[in-house]
Design a protein around this motif. Structure first.
Motif, PDB file in Angstrom:
ATOM      1  N   GLY A 239      -7.017   9.802  -1.521  1.00 36.98           N
ATOM      2  CA  GLY A 239      -6.859   8.754  -0.534  1.00 36.98           C
ATOM      3  C   GLY A 239      -7.568   7.451  -0.809  1.00 36.98           C
TER       4      GLY A 239
ATOM      5  N   SER B  40       9.141  10.240  -3.925  1.00 38.20           N
ATOM      6  CA  SER B  40       8.498  10.945  -5.040  1.00 38.20           C
ATOM      7  C   SER B  40       7.447  11.945  -4.555  1.00 38.20           C
ATOM      8  CB  SER B  40       7.841   9.926  -5.976  1.00 38.20           C
ATOM      9  OG  SER B  40       7.163  10.601  -7.015  1.00 38.20           O
TER      10      SER B  40
ATOM     11  N   LYS C  74      -4.541   5.181 -10.644  1.00 43.65           N
ATOM     12  CA  LYS C  74      -3.748   4.216  -9.871  1.00 43.65           C
ATOM     13  C   LYS C  74      -3.821   2.867 -10.554  1.00 43.65           C
ATOM     14  CE  LYS C  74      -4.284   6.602  -5.455  1.00 43.65           C
ATOM     15  NZ  LYS C  74      -4.987   6.654  -4.157  1.00 43.65           N
TER      16      LYS C  74
ATOM     17  N   ARG D 229      -1.900   0.616 -10.750  1.00 40.41           N
ATOM     18  CA  ARG D 229      -1.326  -0.499  -9.997  1.00 40.41           C
ATOM     19  C   ARG D 229      -2.386  -1.313  -9.261  1.00 40.41           C
ATOM     20  NH1 ARG D 229       1.868   2.494  -5.288  1.00 40.41           N
ATOM     21  NH2 ARG D 229       0.924   1.425  -3.518  1.00 40.41           N
ATOM     22  N   ILE D 230      -3.505  -0.664  -8.915  1.00 40.64           N
ATOM     23  CA  ILE D 230      -4.527  -1.387  -8.154  1.00 40.64           C
ATOM     24  C   ILE D 230      -5.048  -2.565  -8.980  1.00 40.64           C
ATOM     25  CG2 ILE D 230      -6.709  -1.221  -6.864  1.00 40.64           C
ATOM     26  CD1 ILE D 230      -4.330   0.430  -5.724  1.00 40.64           C
TER      27      ILE D 230
ATOM     28  N   TRP E 174      -2.379  12.889   1.180  1.00 36.37           N
ATOM     29  CA  TRP E 174      -2.690  12.251   2.465  1.00 36.37           C
ATOM     30  C   TRP E 174      -1.530  11.380   2.931  1.00 36.37           C
ATOM     31  CZ3 TRP E 174      -2.432   6.952   2.289  1.00 36.37           C
ATOM     32  CH2 TRP E 174      -2.361   6.404   0.971  1.00 36.37           C
ATOM     33  N   ALA E 175      -0.703  10.914   1.979  1.00 37.24           N
ATOM     34  CA  ALA E 175       0.327   9.929   2.317  1.00 37.24           C
ATOM     35  C   ALA E 175       1.696  10.563   2.558  1.00 37.24           C
ATOM     36  CB  ALA E 175       0.427   8.906   1.187  1.00 37.24           C
TER      37      ALA E 175
ATOM     38  N   ASN F 136       0.788  -1.233   0.000  1.00 38.08           N
ATOM     39  CA  ASN F 136       0.000   0.000   0.000  1.00 38.08           C
ATOM     40  C   ASN F 136       0.823   1.288   0.000  1.00 38.08           C
ATOM     41  OD1 ASN F 136      -2.621   1.281   0.033  1.00 38.08           O
ATOM     42  ND2 ASN F 136      -2.181   1.883   2.141  1.00 38.08           N
ATOM     43  N   MET F 137       1.887   1.343   0.786  1.00 37.48           N
ATOM     44  CA  MET F 137       2.578   2.619   0.917  1.00 37.48           C
ATOM     45  C   MET F 137       3.737   2.784  -0.064  1.00 37.48           C
ATOM     46  SD  MET F 137       0.586   4.177   2.875  1.00 37.48           S
ATOM     47  CE  MET F 137       1.519   5.698   3.001  1.00 37.48           C
ATOM     48  N   MET F 138       3.933   1.821  -0.938  1.00 37.23           N
ATOM     49  CA  MET F 138       4.963   1.998  -1.958  1.00 37.23           C
ATOM     50  C   MET F 138       4.514   3.051  -2.961  1.00 37.23           C
ATOM     51  SD  MET F 138       6.057  -1.940  -2.652  1.00 37.23           S
ATOM     52  CE  MET F 138       7.033  -1.414  -4.066  1.00 37.23           C
ATOM     53  N   GLN F 139       5.488   3.810  -3.408  1.00 33.80           N
ATOM     54  CA  GLN F 139       5.171   4.843  -4.397  1.00 33.80           C
ATOM     55  C   GLN F 139       5.455   4.322  -5.798  1.00 33.80           C
ATOM     56  OE1 GLN F 139       7.590   8.205  -2.950  1.00 33.80           O
ATOM     57  NE2 GLN F 139       5.671   9.106  -2.225  1.00 33.80           N
ATOM     58  N   THR F 140       4.485   4.443  -6.671  1.00 31.62           N
ATOM     59  CA  THR F 140       4.707   3.966  -8.039  1.00 31.62           C
ATOM     60  C   THR F 140       4.135   4.963  -9.049  1.00 31.62           C
ATOM     61  OG1 THR F 140       2.575   2.814  -8.122  1.00 31.62           O
ATOM     62  CG2 THR F 140       4.462   1.533  -7.344  1.00 31.62           C
TER      63      THR F 140
ATOM     64  N   LYS G 117      12.275   2.311  -6.299  1.00 33.57           N
ATOM     65  CA  LYS G 117      11.928   2.145  -4.886  1.00 33.57           C
ATOM     66  C   LYS G 117      12.854   2.969  -4.003  1.00 33.57           C
ATOM     67  CE  LYS G 117      10.432  -2.414  -5.823  1.00 33.57           C
ATOM     68  NZ  LYS G 117      10.907  -3.796  -5.872  1.00 33.57           N
TER      69      LYS G 117
ATOM     70  N   MET H  72       9.817   2.930 -12.165  1.00 32.28           N
ATOM     71  CA  MET H  72       9.514   3.537 -10.853  1.00 32.28           C
ATOM     72  C   MET H  72      10.523   3.024  -9.836  1.00 32.28           C
ATOM     73  SD  MET H  72       7.793   5.501  -8.994  1.00 32.28           S
ATOM     74  CE  MET H  72       7.689   6.080 -10.666  1.00 32.28           C
TER      75      MET H  72
ATOM     76  N   TYR I 110      -1.201  10.568  -6.475  1.00 32.13           N
ATOM     77  CA  TYR I 110      -1.778   9.218  -6.572  1.00 32.13           C
ATOM     78  C   TYR I 110      -0.672   8.170  -6.728  1.00 32.13           C
ATOM     79  CZ  TYR I 110      -1.772  11.136 -11.348  1.00 32.13           C
ATOM     80  OH  TYR I 110      -1.434  11.768 -12.513  1.00 32.13           O
ATOM     81  N   LEU I 111       0.330   8.338  -5.876  1.00 35.83           N
ATOM     82  CA  LEU I 111       1.494   7.451  -5.933  1.00 35.83           C
ATOM     83  C   LEU I 111       1.337   6.194  -5.085  1.00 35.83           C
ATOM     84  CD1 LEU I 111       4.130  10.276  -5.469  1.00 35.83           C
ATOM     85  CD2 LEU I 111       3.789   8.971  -7.565  1.00 35.83           C
ATOM     86  N   GLU I 112       0.520   6.292  -4.035  1.00 32.55           N
ATOM     87  CA  GLU I 112       0.373   5.162  -3.122  1.00 32.55           C
ATOM     88  C   GLU I 112      -0.972   4.472  -3.355  1.00 32.55           C
ATOM     89  OE1 GLU I 112       1.058   8.244  -2.094  1.00 32.55           O
ATOM     90  OE2 GLU I 112       3.122   8.159  -1.355  1.00 32.55           O
ATOM     91  N   GLY I 113      -1.258   3.488  -2.494  1.00 39.14           N
ATOM     92  CA  GLY I 113      -2.539   2.788  -2.573  1.00 39.14           C
ATOM     93  C   GLY I 113      -3.663   3.639  -2.016  1.00 39.14           C
ATOM     94  N   ALA I 114      -4.182   3.239  -0.862  1.00 41.69           N
ATOM     95  CA  ALA I 114      -5.288   3.978  -0.258  1.00 41.69           C
ATOM     96  C   ALA I 114      -4.963   4.291   1.194  1.00 41.69           C
ATOM     97  CB  ALA I 114      -6.560   3.157  -0.325  1.00 41.69           C
ATOM     98  N   HIS I 115      -5.711   5.215   1.740  1.00 39.50           N
ATOM     99  CA  HIS I 115      -5.549   5.499   3.165  1.00 39.50           C
ATOM    100  C   HIS I 115      -5.781   4.193   3.938  1.00 39.50           C
ATOM    101  CE1 HIS I 115      -6.266   7.044   7.185  1.00 39.50           C
ATOM    102  NE2 HIS I 115      -5.660   8.148   6.786  1.00 39.50           N
ATOM    103  N   PRO I 116      -4.939   3.894   4.908  1.00 35.83           N
ATOM    104  CA  PRO I 116      -5.045   2.622   5.635  1.00 35.83           C
ATOM    105  C   PRO I 116      -6.435   2.347   6.213  1.00 35.83           C
ATOM    106  CG  PRO I 116      -2.980   3.705   6.180  1.00 35.83           C
ATOM    107  CD  PRO I 116      -3.740   4.661   5.307  1.00 35.83           C
TER     108      PRO I 116
ATOM    109  N   HIS J 219       9.623  12.484   4.482  1.00 36.60           N
ATOM    110  CA  HIS J 219       9.791  12.784   3.065  1.00 36.60           C
ATOM    111  C   HIS J 219       9.914  14.289   2.831  1.00 36.60           C
ATOM    112  CE1 HIS J 219       8.217   8.789   1.123  1.00 36.60           C
ATOM    113  NE2 HIS J 219       9.244   8.607   1.943  1.00 36.60           N
TER     114      HIS J 219
END
Lengths: 345, 345, 345, 345
Positions: free
Chosen positions: B212, B7, A243, A245-246, B331-332, A28-32, B3, B1, B12-18, B337
Motif C-alpha cells: 500500500g 489486472s 513501482k 511509475r512513482i 489493498w487496491a 493513483n488508482m491506475m494499474q500499470t 488501461k 500496460m 504493486y500495480l497502483e500508487g499508494a493507499h489514498p 474487479h
C-alpha cells in the motif's frame, strides 16, 4: 526539527512540488506494469530525450544520488579502473565508501573552486602512463564531475567542452552528476544546456530529489546500449523500484510545461536576492558561486543569534570565532521566508 | 500496460493507499530534517516499536525489498559467512546477485512449500560442522526466511518458534523478509503477530511497497545496536533517502488507526472469495496457501482467452498445454474487479 | 603429521619433484626481472604454447587453485553474470566463498559423476532465457569445469567437444580447472590432449601445486588479449608473485623433456595397481574413475586399523558403520609405499 | 633481463638464501599435512613467537605483500571503515586497488619522509569526528604503516610508541607492513625490535619475499584470536597455500641461528658502503634513509652510461635532464658487485 523556525539548511526540506503530488494523486488508482515499464515512465523518457536532443538515449529512473553514482560508476568501470573526481567531489567524500564498496578507487584531483579542469585531467592521465609502474596501479577509467559542483560553482560550456575533448582523447567516459542540475540550468551565468551535456558526456543524471521531487534521479546514457544490462545492474545494486511509475510520473511532470526550469528559477531568484543583500551588507562569502547555495562566513555569535529563528546549514569551522554556513534556496523557498532571513542578517 | 484491461498480475500495480497520499499532501510544505531525522519518521518508529512490543528496537526506513535484503544481510554477516535460505527464497533467485555483489554466498536449502524447517536448518548446520573440511567452506552466518513466503505460504507460530530456537542454539541471527507482511497478518490461518516476530527474530522488515505504500520497507532490529553503524551502511549501500520523511510519513500513516491491518484484510477477503469460487469450479491450484497470491494451473487456451480482458501474472510453464498463472490481490482490489475476474473464469 | 606412518591422504604431501628443486638450485643466484618478466617465465610460456599448439596464447603463472579460479572468473564475468559449475565443483563448495567475494554467484547444475553435460548446460541456459523474469536474475556468463573432476572422473574428447559447442552457441566462455591435469593426461582412458583443451576452451589452467611443483598454476588464454589487463587483475587479486621466476622455473622444468607427462604416469601406474588389487579383494568403490584419486567404502573398524600405519584421506560418512576414504597417489608415490598399503588392505 | 649486467634494481632479483634452498632440499620427500598444519610451520611459529616475545600470537604464512595487506586489512575493517595510510603507502598507490577490491577506502594522510606521525593521525581522527557529517563518510577503522617505509626511512621507537598510543586512544588497530623488515632491524639507527612491534601493533607481517625467501610473509597477530576465522579468510582471498610447509620451512630457516638478522646485515653493510662513497663523491640524495634502498639524483647522461653495465631502478623524473634512481642492496649483494657499481659511479 522545529516547526517554529524557518530553515535554509538544505534544498530537500519539504516534500515535492505541488504539481508532482497532484499528478501522483490523479493517477493513483491506475494499474500499470512495474519496474519502469509503465506508460508514465515511457512518456518521461520521451520528454527527456527531446529536452536533451538525444533521440537514442537510454534513460533509467533511480532513487537517490549516492545510489545513482555508485550504480553508474560500477557499471562503467572495469575491475582495475578507478574514477577521476575532484577531491571535493561527492563520490570522493560523502558517500560512505559506496564507490569502494563496489570495488573501485576514487582518484582525487585537487579542485579549482570545486571543479576539475581539462588540463588537470590531461596531466593526471599522462602522468599515470608516464610512470613505468602503472601496471601495479589503479588506472583512470572514467571522469566524474558535478554540475553545479559541491561548491555551487558551474562549468562553462567552454570548460565542459575542453574536458569532454580530453576525456575522448584518452577514451575515458565522462559522467556528470546533476543532483542540483535544475539550479544550474536556471542561472543567468549558465551557458550549458541539457543538449550540450548529452552531447559532451557519456552518462549523466538529472536530479529530482533536490530539485522538487519526493525522490528520484534520471540517468541518461545519450548513446543507446552504452552500458549493456544496466537494468539488471540497477536491480543488483538495490536501485530498481517495483513501482517504477512513482519516479516516472514525477519526471514526466517535471518535464511538462517547463516545470523543471521553473523550479530552478524560483530558487535562483531567491538566492540572487539574498546574495545581493549580503553583498551590500558586507558579508564575506566563503566562495563565489551563482547557484542556489550560498556559503558565508559568520561569527559564532551571529550564528547563535540566527539559530533562534532561522536554521542555516553548518558547513565548517574557519577558526575559533568563525564558521562557514550554507544558505540553500529551493523550488519551495518563499518570498516571505527570504524577507525574514534578510531581516535577521 | 493497457488501461482497458483490469489486472491481477501483482500487488504493486497502483500508487499508494489514498490515506498515505493524503498525508503526503497535508504535510508537504513542512520543513524537516533529512535522512530520517524528522518528526514523522520518529513518530512512525514509536508506533512500530509499540506494535512490535519492542521498546528498544532500532528502526530504519529503506526503499525496496532487494535493497533491504542486501543491506541487512551484508550488515550482519562476517566476511566468510553466507546466508541460509530456502532454494525458492527471493535472495536465492530473484535479486540479480545482490547478495553476492556484497561478497556473500546464499546457502540454499530445499524448501517445503516455500518454507524452511527447523529440522532442515539444524541438519544443515550440523552437517556443515561435521565435515572436517569446513574451514575451506562458507560458514552459515544467518538464516533468511520470508513471511509469507514466495509461494504465499505461512509459517505458524510453532514453526517460527522452532526455527528461532534452532537459530539461537547455533548462534545464527534470524532475519525475516516481510515484503508482504500485511497479507500474512490479515489471514485467519495466521497466528504469528508482529510481537512474535520481534521476539523470535533478530532482524525483519515490514513491507510497504507491496502493502500500500508508494515504496518503503521498515527494517526492525528488536535489540538496540544489534548492528552498529547501520545508518552509514545504508548510505554506503545507496539505501539512504535524503527526504527520509517520505518513507516516515508513509509508515506513520500505515501504523495509525489500524491502516496496515485494514490493507491486509482487503486483499485477503478478495483472495478468499476468488479461491472459493475457483475451488467450486474445480480449478487446480499449483500450491495451496492462504495469502493474497493464488497460483492456478490453466490451459494455454484459457490463458489466451483471459488475457483479452484480465491480466494475470505468468508464473511458469507446466507442460506444452498448461501453465501456472498468479492472481494477486491487494489493498487496491475492488469488488467490481473481483466479480469481473470470476465471471471470466 | 606423523613421520612414522606413510600417507596417501592427498597429492600434495611432499615438496617438489627433485628436478624442479635442482633447477631452482642451479639458477638461484642469477639476477632476473620481477613479476614474470624474466627469461625463465618466457621460456616456460614458449614451451606451454607449443605443447598446447596455441602460438598466440597469453600465459600467466599464479600461485594456487582457489586464487586462480577466483582471478580468472572475476576477470571474465560482467557485473551481473555468474559461473555455471557442477554442484560438486571446487568453486561451488570448497573455496570459502572466493567467487562470491569477487561479487559473483556460482550457478550450480547437478553433476553426473562429477561432470557437467552439454545437454545440462544447454537446458540451463535455455531455461534461464525462457523465464520472463530473467532480468532480475544472475545471468550465466561462463562455464567452469575441472579435468579431472573433483570425483576423479574424466571428460572424453567427445563430451568436451559437445560442451564447447554449446558454450560457443550461447557465447559463454568455457574455463577448465586443471589442478590435477597431469593425472588426466597420463590416463590410458584419456583422449583429451592439451591442444584439444586449448582449442575447445577460452581459458584453462595447468596445475602445478598438485602435480609436482612447490606451488604454481599456469593460466592459459589461447586467444591473445582475451582478457585485457589480466596482469593488473592478478596484482589486484594478490596473485602476482614478485619473484615470478620461481613459478616460471618450475613450469619451464615441468615442460622440459616430458617431465609433466612422467609425473602423471608415476601416479597413474600406482593408482592402477592399487585399484586392481582393491577390485580383486572385493572392495566397494564409492565412484569409478581412472585417475589418481581412489574413493573406497570402508568399515569404521578397518579405517581405525589402517590409520595406525597408513594415513588415508577422510571423504565422508556413509552410515553409522561405514565411510568413504580417499587414496591419492602422486608423482612422489613409491612402489614401496604402494606395497605397504596393499599389504594393509 | 641481461645476464651480462649486474643489477641493483631491486631486492628480489635472485632466488632464495642458499640455507633456505638447502632446507627445502633436505626435507623434500617428507610427507606432511597441508595448509600450514605441518610440523615445520609449527616450528616456525614457535620461533617467531619467541623472537617477538609474544607467546600467544597467532601466526599465518601468506605468499606476497599485496595479498597480505589486502587480506589483513579486509579481515580487520568493518563495512564502512577505511584504513589510514601515508599517501606514499604501498596500499595507497601500488596495489592496483586491492584494498578497494575488498570494499574499503584507503584514507591517505600527507607523509613526512614517507612516514605517518602520531599528531597527524590524531588530527585526522579528531577532524573526522568534529565534522557533523561524518555518518556519511568512511570512518577511520585502522592505521597502516610500513617499517621501513616506501622511502626507506624508519620509525624510531619513540615515534612508533606515540603512534601506538594515539591508535589505542582512538580504538584503531595498528598494522605494520614489514615487507623489508630485515633491513630495518639490521640498521644501526634502528631502535625498534620485533618485540617492540609485537607490543605496539595489533597486526604486522615479517617480510620474506624481499628478505631472502623464494616468497612468503609471516602475519603476526600478537593477541590470540584478534581476527576470528583468519584461516578461512586467507582461503577466501586466495592466500592459502596447499603446501603450506613451503612457507613454513622458509621461515623456520630464517628464524634459526640468526639468519634473518644476517640477511639484513649483509644488505645494510653494502648500502652503507655505497652511501659513503656517494656522499664523498658529492652525489645528491633524493631522500635520506638508513636502509637498503638508496635514492639518488642522476643526470640522464649518467643514467644512460651506467645502464650499459649496471642496472639501477628507475624511480621518477625530476626534470628534463635529471631523474631519481634507486639502488637496492639485499642479502645477495656481493662485495664484487658493490665495487663494480662504485667504480662506475
Amino acid at each position: 526539527m522545529s516547526k517554529e523556525r524557518i530553515s535554509f539548511a538544505s534544498d530537500y526540506l519539504e516534500g515535492a512540488h505541488p504539481s508532482i503530488l497532484k499528478r501522483l494523486f490523479d493517477t493513483n488508482m491506475m494499474q500499470t506494469a512495474g519496474y519502469g515499464f509503465d506508460e508514465f515512465s515511457e512518456s518521461a523518457r520521451a520528454k527527456i530525450r527531446q529536452a536533451c536532443e538525444a533521440p537514442e538515449a537510454d534513460i533509467f529512473f533511480l532513487v537517490g544520488g549516492t545510489q545513482t553514482n555508485a550504480t553508474v560508476i560500477d557499471a562503467i568501470l572495469r575491475l582495475t579502473e578507478g574514477v577521476i573526481a575532484a577531491d571535493t567531489g561527492h563520490v570522493s567524500l560523502h558517500e560512505a565508501g559506496a564507490i569502494e564498496f563496489g570495488g573501485h578507487k576514487v582518484l582525487p584531483i585537487p579542485h579549482q573552486n570545486g571543479k576539475l579542469t581539462a588540463a588537470g585531467i590531461d596531466a593526471y592521465v599522462k602522468g599515470f602512463y608516464a610512470d613505468g609502474n602503472h601496471d601495479h596501479m589503479v588506472a583512470p577509467g572514467m571522469v566524474y564531475l558535478s554540475q553545479p559542483t559541491e561548491y555551487g560553482t558551474l562549468y562553462s560550456l567552454k570548460e565542459l567542452t575542453a574536458i569532454s575533448k580530453v576525456c575522448r582523447e584518452h577514451h575515458l567516459p565522462l559522467y556528470l552528476d546533476g543532483a542540483r542540475l535544475a539550479y544550474a540550468l536556471a542561472c543567468r551565468e549558465n551557458d550549458v544546456t541539457l543538449a550540450d551535456i548529452a552531447r559532451l558526456c557519456d552518462a549523466f543524471y538529472i536530479g529530482g530529489t533536490k530539485c522538487g521531487a519526493l525522490f528520484g534521479e534520471a540517468v541518461v546514457f545519450p548513446k543507446h546500449d552504452f552500458v549493456p544490462h544496466f537494468f539488471t545492474i540497477t536491480k543488483q545494486h538495490g536501485a530498481l523500484l517495483a513501482k517504477g511509475r512513482i519516479a516516472g510520473i514525477q519526471f514526466d511532470t517535471m518535464f511538462t510545461d517547463g516545470l523543471y526550469e521553473k523550479i530552478g528559477r524560483t530558487a535562483i531568484e531567491a538566492a540572487d536576492k539574498i546574495r545581493g543583500v549580503l553583498r551590500e551588507k558586507g558579508y564575506q562569502f566563503a566562495m563565489e558561486n551563482p547557484t542556489n547555495q550560498i556559503f558565508i562566513v559568520l561569527t559564532k555569535e551571529k550564528c547563535a543569534e540566527l539559530a533562534k529563528e532561522v536554521e542555516l546549514g553548518f558547513w565548517e569551522n574557519v577558526d575559533e570565532g568563525h564558521c562557514v554556513m550554507r544558505i540553500a534556496t529551493s523550488w519551495a523557498t518563499t518570498e516571505e521566508h527570504v524577507d525574514k532571513l534578510l531581516e535577521m542578517l
